[in-house]
Design an enzyme around this catalytic site. Structure first.
Site, PDB file in Angstrom:
ATOM      1  N   ARG A  99       0.815  -1.215   0.000  1.00 21.75           N
ATOM      2  CA  ARG A  99       0.000   0.000   0.000  1.00 21.75           C
ATOM      3  C   ARG A  99       0.847   1.263   0.000  1.00 21.75           C
ATOM      4  NH1 ARG A  99      -3.126   1.795  -2.691  1.00 21.75           N
ATOM      5  NH2 ARG A  99      -4.090  -0.258  -2.574  1.00 21.75           N
ATOM      6  N   LYS A 134       2.218  24.291  -3.101  1.00 23.97           N
ATOM      7  CA  LYS A 134       0.915  23.694  -2.784  1.00 23.97           C
ATOM      8  C   LYS A 134       1.029  22.177  -2.903  1.00 23.97           C
ATOM      9  CE  LYS A 134      -1.438  27.819  -4.471  1.00 23.97           C
ATOM     10  NZ  LYS A 134      -2.326  28.397  -5.521  1.00 23.97           N
ATOM     11  N   LYS A 166       5.724  38.479  -1.979  1.00 24.56           N
ATOM     12  CA  LYS A 166       4.354  38.461  -2.492  1.00 24.56           C
ATOM     13  C   LYS A 166       3.605  39.695  -1.993  1.00 24.56           C
ATOM     14  CE  LYS A 166       2.622  34.663  -3.715  1.00 24.56           C
ATOM     15  NZ  LYS A 166       1.857  33.380  -3.796  1.00 24.56           N
ATOM     16  N   GLU A 199       6.232  39.779  -6.659  1.00 18.81           N
ATOM     17  CA  GLU A 199       4.908  39.699  -7.270  1.00 18.81           C
ATOM     18  C   GLU A 199       4.355  41.114  -7.472  1.00 18.81           C
ATOM     19  OE1 GLU A 199       1.597  36.717  -6.036  1.00 18.81           O
ATOM     20  OE2 GLU A 199       1.217  38.552  -4.903  1.00 18.81           O
ATOM     21  N   ASP A 221       0.618  38.727 -11.095  1.00 19.98           N
ATOM     22  CA  ASP A 221      -0.408  38.061 -10.310  1.00 19.98           C
ATOM     23  C   ASP A 221      -1.793  38.323 -10.883  1.00 19.98           C
ATOM     24  OD1 ASP A 221      -1.708  36.730  -8.168  1.00 19.98           O
ATOM     25  OD2 ASP A 221      -2.001  38.649  -7.140  1.00 19.98           O
TER      26      ASP A 221
END
Length: 282
Positions: A99, A134, A166, A199, A221
């Site tokens: 698994r 992410k 950012k 950004e 962005d």
């Protein structure tokens, strides 16, 4: 800071601990300890294979006596019916590693397959596909390896290997000039040599960055395609450019044709479907 191998080893150990606990009682109750056997990894869906290297680590970490015959390497284009590897060893070991190995290989192969589709979509342009942070907690190294296997580029591994200013950094710092000034002072003070990306949300912010200087890449962005084309023209090759935010498989080619250098796609790792495969006795 841990190396890639150390992080993978820690993840494998944790995964075995959560899956096996104090023992795989199903296997222990019906399979004699010395019983030996073979299982093969059967591909059931077309895609790009990834995770072979990690799968070998899983088998050898659990039971060094297991032998793995690799028939298809990472990056291979696979189809239903292909056999990627044959593993020989104690039946108990085959059952207890099944698994975890499948979880890793299915996810990594799904990411590599998704990435490959995006890379193919950009064929003929100079734009490269980037991943993001992410990722699944604990699996980042494996998932980013899968992106590379699929032909994509790793943006950054974590918060430690690149400066990425950012919108929130800029706003909390008091604006673009203040953020960049503090960034350069910090790098000098710490003796760090890191690339700097910032950004931007508007043409005015692009002008501010270009007037200040001291960056390696400018990220647009949530720009529209038309605005991206104009932004690339404004920068004129002085800095690397990246598009991010709301870009889909259907629209990514339009952004690439604007001349942007990179496009980051969170979906490579956060919205991927695993590639179907099974591990059966043979």
């Amino acid at each position: 800071m841990y190396s890639v191998d150390e992080l993978n080893d820690r993840l494998i150990d944790l995964a075995f601990a959560e899956d096996i606990g104090d023992g795989d009682h199903t296997t222990l109750c019906c399979i004699p300890e010395e019983a030996a056997g073979r299982s093969h990894l059967l591909i059931k869906e077309e895609g790009i294979l990834a995770g072979v290297r990690v799968a070998k680590e899983v088998f050898h970490r659990f039971d060094p006596a297991m032998t793995v015959e690799v028939l298809l390497d990472d990056g291979a284009h696979v189809r239903p019916g292909d056999v990627a590897m044959v593993v020989t060893g104690k039946v108990r070991s085959l059952l207890q590693t099944e698994r975890l190995m499948l979880n890793i290989m299915q996810r990594m192969s799904g990411i590599a397959t998704m990435t490959h589709k995006y890379v193919e979509r950009l064929e003929g342009t100079h734009t490269r596909v980037l991943d993001t942070r992410k990722t699944t907690p604990g699996m980042r190294m494996m998932e980013k390896e899968a992106v590379r296997i699929g032909g994509g580029v790793n943006h950054r591994i974590g918060l430690f290997d690149m400066i990425l200013l950012k919108d929130n950094h800029v706003d909390f710092a008091g604006g673009i000039d203040a953020a960049l000034d503090r960034c350069h002072s910090y790098l000098k003070e710490k003796g760090l040599d890191l690339k700097i990306e910032i950004e931007v949300r508007s043409f005015d912010e692009i002008r501010q960055v270009m007037a200040h200087g001291g960056v390696d890449r400018i990220m647009f962005d949530n720009f529209s395609v038309d605005d991206t084309r104009e932004a690339v023209a404004m920068i004129g090759g002085k800095y690397e450019t990246e598009s991010s935010g709301g870009i889909t498989f259907d629209t990514i080619r339009d952004y690439a044709e604007c001349g942007v250098d990179f496009i980051s796609v969170g979906a490579l790792t956060h919205s991927v479907k695993g590639l179907d495969m099974s591990f059966k006795a043979c």
